[in-house]
Design an enzyme around this catalytic site. Structure first.
Site, PDB file in Angstrom:
ATOM      1  N   CYS A 107       0.791  -1.232   0.000  1.00 24.47           N
ATOM      2  CA  CYS A 107       0.000   0.000   0.000  1.00 24.47           C
ATOM      3  C   CYS A 107       0.823   1.282   0.000  1.00 24.47           C
ATOM      4  O   CYS A 107       0.479   2.220  -0.722  1.00 24.47           O
ATOM      5  CB  CYS A 107      -1.043   0.002   1.106  1.00 24.47           C
ATOM      6  N   ARG A 114       7.751 -10.952   4.647  1.00 21.65           N
ATOM      7  CA  ARG A 114       7.471 -10.751   6.067  1.00 21.65           C
ATOM      8  C   ARG A 114       8.297 -11.740   6.859  1.00 21.65           C
ATOM      9  O   ARG A 114       8.350 -12.922   6.522  1.00 21.65           O
ATOM     10  CB  ARG A 114       5.972 -10.962   6.349  1.00 21.65           C
ATOM     11  N   HIS A 139      -8.473  -1.258   0.806  1.00 21.78           N
ATOM     12  CA  HIS A 139      -7.479  -2.304   0.522  1.00 21.78           C
ATOM     13  C   HIS A 139      -8.265  -3.560   0.187  1.00 21.78           C
ATOM     14  O   HIS A 139      -9.211  -3.890   0.886  1.00 21.78           O
ATOM     15  CB  HIS A 139      -6.652  -2.666   1.749  1.00 21.78           C
ATOM     16  N   ASP A 187      -2.974  -7.637  -5.033  1.00 22.86           N
ATOM     17  CA  ASP A 187      -3.272  -6.528  -4.140  1.00 22.86           C
ATOM     18  C   ASP A 187      -3.786  -5.340  -4.934  1.00 22.86           C
ATOM     19  O   ASP A 187      -3.230  -5.004  -5.968  1.00 22.86           O
ATOM     20  CB  ASP A 187      -1.963  -6.137  -3.443  1.00 22.86           C
ATOM     21  N   LYS A 208     -13.076  -4.271   8.473  1.00 27.06           N
ATOM     22  CA  LYS A 208     -12.954  -5.061   7.252  1.00 27.06           C
ATOM     23  C   LYS A 208     -14.005  -6.154   7.157  1.00 27.06           C
ATOM     24  O   LYS A 208     -14.545  -6.609   8.171  1.00 27.06           O
ATOM     25  CB  LYS A 208     -11.558  -5.680   7.153  1.00 27.06           C
ATOM     26  N   HIS A 242      -5.520  -1.247  -4.377  1.00 25.26           N
ATOM     27  CA  HIS A 242      -5.952  -0.148  -3.516  1.00 25.26           C
ATOM     28  C   HIS A 242      -6.839   0.758  -4.335  1.00 25.26           C
ATOM     29  O   HIS A 242      -6.462   1.183  -5.419  1.00 25.26           O
ATOM     30  CB  HIS A 242      -4.740   0.570  -2.931  1.00 25.26           C
ATOM     31  N   GLN A 296       0.938 -10.934  -3.308  1.00 21.77           N
ATOM     32  CA  GLN A 296      -0.469 -10.603  -3.100  1.00 21.77           C
ATOM     33  C   GLN A 296      -1.097 -10.132  -4.399  1.00 21.77           C
ATOM     34  O   GLN A 296      -0.455  -9.431  -5.181  1.00 21.77           O
ATOM     35  CB  GLN A 296      -0.583  -9.468  -2.078  1.00 21.77           C
TER      36      GLN A 296
END
Length: 663
Positions: free
Chosen positions: A358, A387, A536, A407, A490, A409, A405
Site C-alpha cells: 500500500c 514478512r 485495501h 493486491d 474489514k 488499492h 499478493q
RNA sequence: GCUGGCAUGGCGCAAUUGGUAGCGCACCGCUCUUGUAAAGCGGUGGUUGCGGGUUCGAGUCCCGCUGCCAGCUCCA
C-alpha cells in the site's frame, strides 16, 4: 408424596419431588445431560419446580461438548494415577475433541500416550460416576492446596485463561468426584461441569492424538505446560470416520502433492518459507494470474508495478516501522562510507524489503495532482512482499516469508465508498467462484477499542457501510468484534473447501488512516482539496496460499484450464504414435497443453503414469480408433468414452478449457 | 520465538549392543510392444542436512547450527 410441576421436552408434567434427569430419561441411553431453563445440568440433579427441561442427547452439539469434556477428565485421572506428581492445568472440550494441560517433569512421549490410553480404558470400563459437589471457595482452596494452577484459577481473575471458564465459570464452585461402583472415590477435579453420568458412556469412541507444549493461560510470559490432545465421539464408527477425514486431509496436503506433482519446492539453500515454482506449478500459477488479470481489466482496474525494497522513510510515513517492525526483515544498511580510522564520512541509509504494497501504491497516487474525475482510481499489482514470520509459524505455502499478493488499492470519495464496496464484494465472490470455490460466508471485523486511529464517527460510518454491503450480499455474516486492524474495519470472505474446512480468503478493508499519513488529496468539482478514502482488497490473499488451497480443494485434480498437462495421448502400441501425433498437433494449435507419450514403456504403464500425474484427459488410440478416425477418452476416475471422432474430441477438450469445467 | 520430535541417493523407506550404507520407485541402457494403474534384464547415483567432539572405529553417542513436522504464541 409432594410433587412438582415441570415442562419436560415441551410437555407439562407433574413429577414426584426429587425426580432427577436420570429418572426422567431412564429409557433414553443417548441422553447425556439435560438443559434446565437453558443451562446444562447433570442428569443426577433433581428437577426443580417450574423448570423447563430438555433432554440433551450426545448427538447434540452441547451433548458432544460434555462428552469431550468428560473424556478430558478421564485423561487427567489417568495421568495422575500414572504420575501422582502431575499438576493439573485446564482441560476444556474443543472442536473435534479436548485437551488437558499438565505440569510434569518430563514431556509425554508417544509411548506415554499409549500407556495413558490403556489406563483411560480401565477407567471407562470401571463405569465411574461423575458426582457433583458444591463447595465454598475456601473449601476448594483447602482441598486443592496441592494443585497450584487450580488455586490460581480460584483466586485470580481468569482473563486470558483459555478454557478456564470450564473449571469455575459463573456462580457456584463445584468439584466433580469420580466414584467407583463400590462407592470409593477414585479421583476428583475442580470443575463447573456438567458431565456425562458415567465414564462408561465414553465407550471406545475416543483416542489420544498428540502432545505438545502450551503456555499456562496462553501467554508466552507464563510457564509452559504439557498439553495432551484427544478426540472423542459418541461411537467408534464416528471416531473412525473422523480419523479417515484426517487421513484424507493428509493425502491432500499441498506440501505433499506439490512434491509428488513436481509443482514447487522450498530449497533449504534459499531459506525457510521461500518457495520456487517448478515448470508444472509455474503453468498453474500463470493461468491463475492470467485469468485474474483479465477480470481486473474488465472491472476497471489499472496495473502498476512497484519494487521489492525501499528506503526506511517510506515505512516511517506509513507507520509500519512503528507497529510492525518485528514482522519485517531487518534493515539493509547501505551507502555508508568510513575513513581509515573507521569514522563515518558519509551517512548510510536503511533499506527494507516491503511487507506491504500500500505505501508504494500511495506514492503512485501522489505522483501528480488527482482530480475527482479519476475516482474511483483502482491500482492493482501482483505485489511480492516479504514478512519475517517467526520460525515456528512458517507452513508450506499457506504461511510463507515471501509471497505475492493480488493486491489493489482503490481511492474514492466518501460518497462513492458504498457503491465501490458493493461492487468489490460482488467481484470478489464472482472471481472466487470461477476458480471453483462455491461455499462462502462473511466475517465483519469491527473496531478494537484498545487499538485504533481515527474518529468514532468515521469508524461508525465505515462499519455501517461494510455491514450494509455484507448484508446485501445475502451471505451469512459472522461478527468478529475487535478483529479490525487499527486503521479501519474489514469484511473477510471465508470459504469452505471440498472436505469442509474453512479458509479465510479475501479481505476488503476500509482505511482512513493511510490517506491521512500520506496526505493524499484530490481536487473536487468545486476546486477544493479533499482527502480520498482508501479501500485495501486482496482476493487470493496471496497467490501462493491460494494455490495451496486450490491444490487441497481439488486434491491435485485441477480443473482442465488449470491442469499443468491437460491431455496425455497414449498409443496402444508403437504403430499408432504418428496417428496420435497428428491429433496432438491439432490440440496444440488450439492452445491445449498436450503431451504424446511415445516412450518405450508398455501401454498399461503409460496409463498408470498419466493417472498418477492426475492428467484430466487421457486420449488413447489403437487399431479400432485409427480405423474410425477417432480417439478414446479415459478420465481420472477410470471411466471411458470410446471412439470419439477426432474433431469432436478436440472440440470437447477446447470447450472444457474454455468453460473452466472439471472433468 | 517457545516445547517436543525428526533429518540416510530425486521420492518413499531399511541398516542388530557403535564394526564394510541397503531396498523399491524414479532416472539411464538393452530386449520386448495392439487395449486401460507397474514387461524383463542390466546400470548410474549417497564423504547418511552442515560444523565440531568422544572413540581404534560414528548413519548410530555428545555439542552447536540449518531445515522440516506437531502444538503454543503470532498472523499488518
Amino acid at each position: 408424596m409432594p410433587s412438582v410441576n415441570a415442562t419436560i421436552d415441551g410437555v407439562e408434567r407433574e413429577l414426584e419431588a426429587g425426580t432427577t434427569g436420570t429418572d426422567l430419561f431412564a429409557d433414553r441411553k443417548d441422553v447425556v445431560v439435560m438443559r434446565v431453563d437453558g443451562a446444562l445440568w447433570d442428569l443426577a440433579r433433581e428437577v426443580p419446580s417450574g423448570a423447563t427441561v430438555e433432554a440433551v442427547p450426545v448427538s447434540d452439539p452441547d451433548g458432544l461438548m460434555v462428552l469431550r469434556h468428560s473424556t478430558a477428565h478421564v485423561l487427567a485421572q489417568a495421568v495422575q494415577q500414572v504420575n501422582p506428581d502431575a499438576k493439573l492445568g485446564v482441560g476444556p472440550p474443543i472442536e473435534n475433541g479436548f485437551y488437558y494441560d499438565f505440569d510434569v517433569e518430563t514431556p509425554f512421549t508417544p509411548e506415554d500416550l499409549k500407556a495413558l490410553e490403556k489406563q483411560m480404558q480401565r477407567i471407562v470400563k470401571e463405569g465411574q460416576l461423575f458426582v457433583r459437589r458444591e463447595v465454598t471457595r475456601e473449601e476448594a482452596l483447602a482441598e486443592l492446596s496441592h494443585e497450584p494452577y487450580k488455586c490460581e484459577l480460584l483466586t485470580h481473575d481468569t482473563d486470558g485463561a483459555e478454557g478456564a471458564s470450564v473449571e469455575i465459570g459463573e456462580g457456584d464452585i463445584t468439584i466433580y468426584d469420580n466414584v467407583r461402583r463400590n462407592g470409593e472415590r477414585a479421583w476428583g477435579d475442580l470443575c463447573r461441569g456438567p458431565h456425562v453420568p458415567s465414564t462408561r458412556v465414553l465407550q471406545n469412541g475416543w483416542s489420544l492424538m498428540r502432545s505438545a507444549a502450551a503456555y499456562w493461560k496462553g501467554s508466552e510470559k507464563n510457564p509452559q505446560l504439557q498439553r495432551v490432545y484427544g478426540t472423542a465421539w459418541p461411537t467408534k464408527e464416528e471416531l473412525t470416520a473422523y480419523k479417515e477425514r484426517l487421513a484424507e486431509a493428509e493425502r491432500r496436503d499441498h506440501r505433499k502433492l506439490g512434491a509428488e506433482m513436481d509443482l514447487f519446492s522450498f530449497p533449504d539453500a534459499i531459506g525457510s518459507g521461500l518457495a520456487v515454482f517448478h515448470p508444472k506449478g509455474g503453468i498453474v500459477r500463470m493461468e491463475m494470474e492470467e485469468y485474474s488479470r483479465r477480470r481486473h481489466i474488465e472491472e476497471g482496474y489499472e496495473f502498476v508495478y512497484t519494487p521489492h525494497a525501499t528506503k526506511g522513510k517510506l515505512f516511517e510515513v506509513s507507520g509500519h516501522l512503528d507497529w510492525y517492525k518485528d514482522g519485517m526483515y531487518p534493515a539493509m544498511h547501505l551507502d555508508e562510507e568510513r575513513d581509515a580510522d573507521g569514522n563515518v564520512t558519509k551517512q548510510g541509509q536503511d533499506y527494507y524489503l516491503k511487507p506491504m504494497n500500500c505505501p508504494m501504491h500511495n506514492l503512485v497516487f501522489d505522483s501528480r495532482g488527482r482530480s475527482y474525475r479519476e475516482l474511483p482510481l483502482r491500482l492493482f499489482e501482483f505485489g511480492t512482499v516479504y514478512r519475517y514470520e517467526k520460525s515456528g509459524v512458517v507452513h508450506g505455502m499457506t504461511r510463507a516469508r515471501g509471497f505475492t499478493q493480488d493486491d489493489a488499492h482503490i481511492y474514492c470519495t466518501r460518497e462513492q465508498m458504498k457503491d465501490e464496496l458493493t461492487k468489490t464484494l460482488e467481484f470478489v465472490l464472482g472471481l472466487l467462484k470461477d476458480y471453483g470455490l462455491e461455499d462462502f460466508y462473511l466475517e465483519l471485523s469491527t473496531k478494537n477499542p484498545e487499538k485504533f486511529v481515527g474518529s468514532d464517527e468515521v469508524w461508525k460510518e465505515a462499519t455501517e457501510t461494510l455491514r450494509e454491503v455484507a448484508v446485501a450480499s445475502g451471505l451469512e455474516l459472522v461478527p468478529d468484534p475487535g478483529g479490525a486492524a487499527f486503521y479501519g474495519p474489514k469484511i473477510s470472505v471465508q470459504t469452505r473447501d471440498a472436505i469442509g474446512r474453512t479458509w479465510q480468503m479475501s479481505t476488503i478493508q476500509l482505511d482512513f488512516n493511510l490517506p491521512e499519513r500520506f496526505e493524499l488529496e484530490y481536487t473536487a468539482s468545486d476546486g477544493s482539496r479533499q482527502r480520498p478514502v482508501m479501500i485495501h482488497r486482496a482476493l487470493f490473499g496471496s497467490i501462493e496460499r491460494f494455490f495451496a488451497i486450490l491444490t487441497e480443494h481439488y486434491a491435485g485434480q485441477f480443473p482442465v484450464w488449470l491442469a499443468p498437462v491437460q491431455v496425455r495421448a497414449i498409443p496402444v502400441a508403437e504403430p499408432f504414435n504418428d496417428y496420435l501425433a497428428e491429433v496432438c498437433a491439432k490440440l496444440k494449435a488450439e492452445g491445449v497443453r498436450v503431451e504424446l507419450d511415445d516412450s518405450d514403456e508398455r501401454f498399461p504403464k503409460k496409463i498408470r503414469t498419466a493417472s498418477k500425474e492426475k492428467v484430466p484427459f487421457v486420449l488413447i488410440a489403437g487399431g479400432d480408433d485409427a480405423d474410425a478416425g477417432a480417439v478414446s477418452f479415459r478420465y481420472r476416475d477410470g471411466s471411458q468414452d470410446n471412439q470419439v471422432p477426432v474433431d469432436e474430441a478436440v472440440r470437447r477438450i477446447v470447450e472444457a478449457v474454455r468453460t473452466k469445467a472439471q472433468v
